[in-house]
Write an enzyme that holds these catalytic residues in place. Structure first.
Site, PDB file in Angstrom:
ATOM      1  N   ASP A   1       5.056  58.679 -32.311  1.00 38.39           N
ATOM      2  CA  ASP A   1       6.815  58.645 -32.458  1.00 38.39           C
ATOM      3  C   ASP A   1       7.333  58.158 -33.679  1.00 38.39           C
ATOM      4  O   ASP A   1       7.440  57.029 -34.153  1.00 38.39           O
ATOM      5  CB  ASP A   1       7.251  57.668 -31.162  1.00 38.39           C
ATOM      6  CG  ASP A   1       8.690  58.183 -30.887  1.00 38.39           C
ATOM      7  OD1 ASP A   1       9.447  58.942 -31.913  1.00 38.39           O
ATOM      8  OD2 ASP A   1       9.399  57.567 -30.063  1.00 38.39           O
ATOM      9  N   VAL A   2       7.000  59.143 -34.555  1.00 35.53           N
ATOM     10  CA  VAL A   2       7.426  58.829 -36.087  1.00 35.53           C
ATOM     11  C   VAL A   2       8.656  59.303 -36.478  1.00 35.53           C
ATOM     12  O   VAL A   2       9.324  58.825 -37.601  1.00 35.53           O
ATOM     13  CB  VAL A   2       6.111  59.160 -36.902  1.00 35.53           C
ATOM     14  CG1 VAL A   2       4.677  58.349 -36.449  1.00 35.53           C
ATOM     15  CG2 VAL A   2       5.979  60.645 -37.016  1.00 35.53           C
ATOM     16  N   LYS A   3       9.271  60.225 -35.790  1.00 31.87           N
ATOM     17  CA  LYS A   3      10.668  60.993 -36.075  1.00 31.87           C
ATOM     18  C   LYS A   3      10.587  61.120 -37.542  1.00 31.87           C
ATOM     19  O   LYS A   3      11.740  60.939 -38.175  1.00 31.87           O
ATOM     20  CB  LYS A   3      11.539  59.917 -35.692  1.00 31.87           C
ATOM     21  CG  LYS A   3      11.768  59.958 -34.127  1.00 31.87           C
ATOM     22  CD  LYS A   3      13.069  59.085 -33.603  1.00 31.87           C
ATOM     23  CE  LYS A   3      13.027  59.392 -32.018  1.00 31.87           C
ATOM     24  NZ  LYS A   3      11.979  58.277 -31.538  1.00 31.87           N
ATOM     25  N   ARG A   4       9.902  61.538 -38.256  1.00 30.81           N
ATOM     26  CA  ARG A   4       9.670  61.899 -39.770  1.00 30.81           C
ATOM     27  C   ARG A   4      10.395  63.286 -39.841  1.00 30.81           C
ATOM     28  O   ARG A   4      10.730  64.041 -39.021  1.00 30.81           O
ATOM     29  CB  ARG A   4       8.483  62.104 -40.552  1.00 30.81           C
ATOM     30  CG  ARG A   4       7.484  60.708 -40.256  1.00 30.81           C
ATOM     31  CD  ARG A   4       8.000  59.640 -40.645  1.00 30.81           C
ATOM     32  NE  ARG A   4       7.234  58.448 -41.231  1.00 30.81           N
ATOM     33  CZ  ARG A   4       7.251  57.277 -40.458  1.00 30.81           C
ATOM     34  NH1 ARG A   4       8.357  57.029 -39.428  1.00 30.81           N
ATOM     35  NH2 ARG A   4       6.347  56.324 -40.537  1.00 30.81           N
TER      36      ARG A   4
END
Lengths: 309, 309
Positions: free
Chosen positions: B103-106
């Site tokens: 879960d990095v939401k890059r």
């Protein structure tokens, strides 16, 4: 910190930010060869090359510029070794008294944004001790999750006297797909800009807010409108140079006093020696080419701003 | 990888993802004490505590679940030492044959998204060698920059047979500020959902696309609409448990065959021992409490899905 940034811009007459976004393909052969010789063709070797490249560019430009903007993705791609160099680059820029804008574009639900804010701008508590992990002065923040995804960053900024730049209108070609869509007759980026202005007015330094905005140089007409919507916010302007924008495009992003914006150039400065214009420097003197590119960028922006007001 | 995820869900009868989002305040005293005893109250000590906590929870739950979702911010806040544990957690989950959703939401402009994609899903080239830095199976991606910010992730997914979940409607209270605004009569999240469907249809596994979406459990009516807009996309559903959503809220996110979605719970599972419901386990047996919370969540979702179709 926003005051420090504004003062450093005034003093240097250079509203310029050098984007430290190293790609291995930019790094001259002699640096790669030395780093790979020492550490092999490994992540450690790549990280060493990036570090030597960054250091030379910082040494050659720091006296001309107020700020740098390392793009964390370019370090994160090399994993832990890359992130160690991200950290080391930030520390070194601080030694040179540069303002560091971490281009991290983080943003999440509240509790998660709070962790990002602690790691990049603030401190994390471990038992009775507190530690700064990456310690940038500013970071960029993505607004898609709304107020409760942004507020934890603002809270840490207040405590640490640091700042953020919120993505409003990005410089890339497809930024309009969602950002330009009309909501009650006005594009989404204007609504985001209004929120930035609202958050910004509540969190002021002496003359500027420490809540700024990112608006791409590639959309100068948008810059003009957003400059009016967010009168107290500094604008971080990416997209100059390699992405296609020129000095003439920039005037609208500034206030009439020539302040209120800082223009980033990455490839155009750090890989200047690869351009025909600077090829006389040669790859050995790549950092001198970067210095010349900063001087030229300063002249270009000064020229553009002399037509303002 | 989307096929592996779908098969593991079918086999386990558990469309459940455990959110490995460790906060020091969740970690039982005996683990903290041991880690601080060994490394002091340092970033290294905190990272060691996080690792021991994660390992115990993974060991106690891996045979019941198809996937985990470590939230990188919770590691990034501890800097390099934290990110080492992020990497180690991913490796350990792979040893246990779990699907790992980072879960990095890059999300950034094209060249930058390409670097994130290389670091999290693909490989980075160093001279003649290629390295995987973090090596998740899926990651979450922010859509604010539009197609050219998303495409580099899709390209790497194609090459590596991995996948992404794009933020469409997030679970947090203020997600509606921008995501719910009406564009030509329909909320922004529907337009993003349509893009996900379009990207998804062009990049199919056997029965599901490897371009999925994030839609918060806290907005079940929205889930119903988005399920129809993105028929080929898996939906990653955060917000169950601690964020307030219950089993009954979840039915709409699934297809009629009970597939097509995976529900994440973080705090509700990893810090289960802190709830009154599980207090009989005590903090020493925190991992057993987590296992019981997974069993209970499975029952809750099964109950909700039995009313579907």
């Amino acid at each position: 910190m926003i005051q420090k940034l504004a003062e450093k811009i005034k003093k240097s007459h250079a509203p310029i930010c050098v984007g430290l976004d190293p790609m291995l393909s930019y790094i001259p052969e002699h640096i790669l060869k030395k780093a790979y010789g020492e550490f092999g063709e490994t992540l450690e070797g790549a990280a060493e090359a990036v570090w030597q490249y960054n250091k030379a560019i910082i040494d050659a430009t720091y006296d001309l510029i107020p700020a740098v903007k390392p793009q964390v993705a370019m370090y994160e791609q090399f994993g832990i070794e890359g992130l160690k160099v991200f950290q080391r680059t930030i520390e070194y820029c601080h030694e040179k008294d540069l303002v560091v804008i971490g281009d991290v574009k983080r943003g999440d639900i509240g509790s998660t944004s709070a962790a990002y804010a602690a790691g990049h701008l603030g401190k994390v508590q471990v038992g009775s001790q507190a530690y700064s992990a990456f310690d940038e002065d500013f970071i960029t923040v993505n607004p898609y999750l709304g107020t409760d995804g942004v507020k934890p960053f603002i809270d840490v900024c207040k405590e640490e006297k640091k700042g953020i730049f919120i993505l409003v209108k990005t410089s890339n070609p497809s930024s309009g797909e969602f950002q330009d869509r009309l909501i009650d007759g006005r594009p989404l980026y204007e609504w985001v800009g209004e929120m930035v202005a609202k958050w910004g007015e509540a969190h002021m330094g002496d003359s500027y807010s420490y809540i700024g905005a990112v608006v791409g140089a590639t959309y100068p007409e948008t810059g003009k409108i957003l400059r009016k919507i967010m009168p107290k916010s500094f604008i971080l302007v990416p997209g100059y140079g390699a992405q296609g924008a020129t000095g003439a495009d920039l005037a609208h992003f500034f206030q009439e006093d020539g302040l209120g914006a800082i223009v980033n150039s990455s490839r155009g400065i750090i890989a200047a020696y690869k351009q025909e214009k600077y090829q006389q420097f040669g790859s050995k003197n790549f950092a001198d080419a970067s210095r010349q590119a900063v001087v030229d960028m300063k002249t270009d922006i000064e020229g553009a701003l002399s037509h303002v007001g």
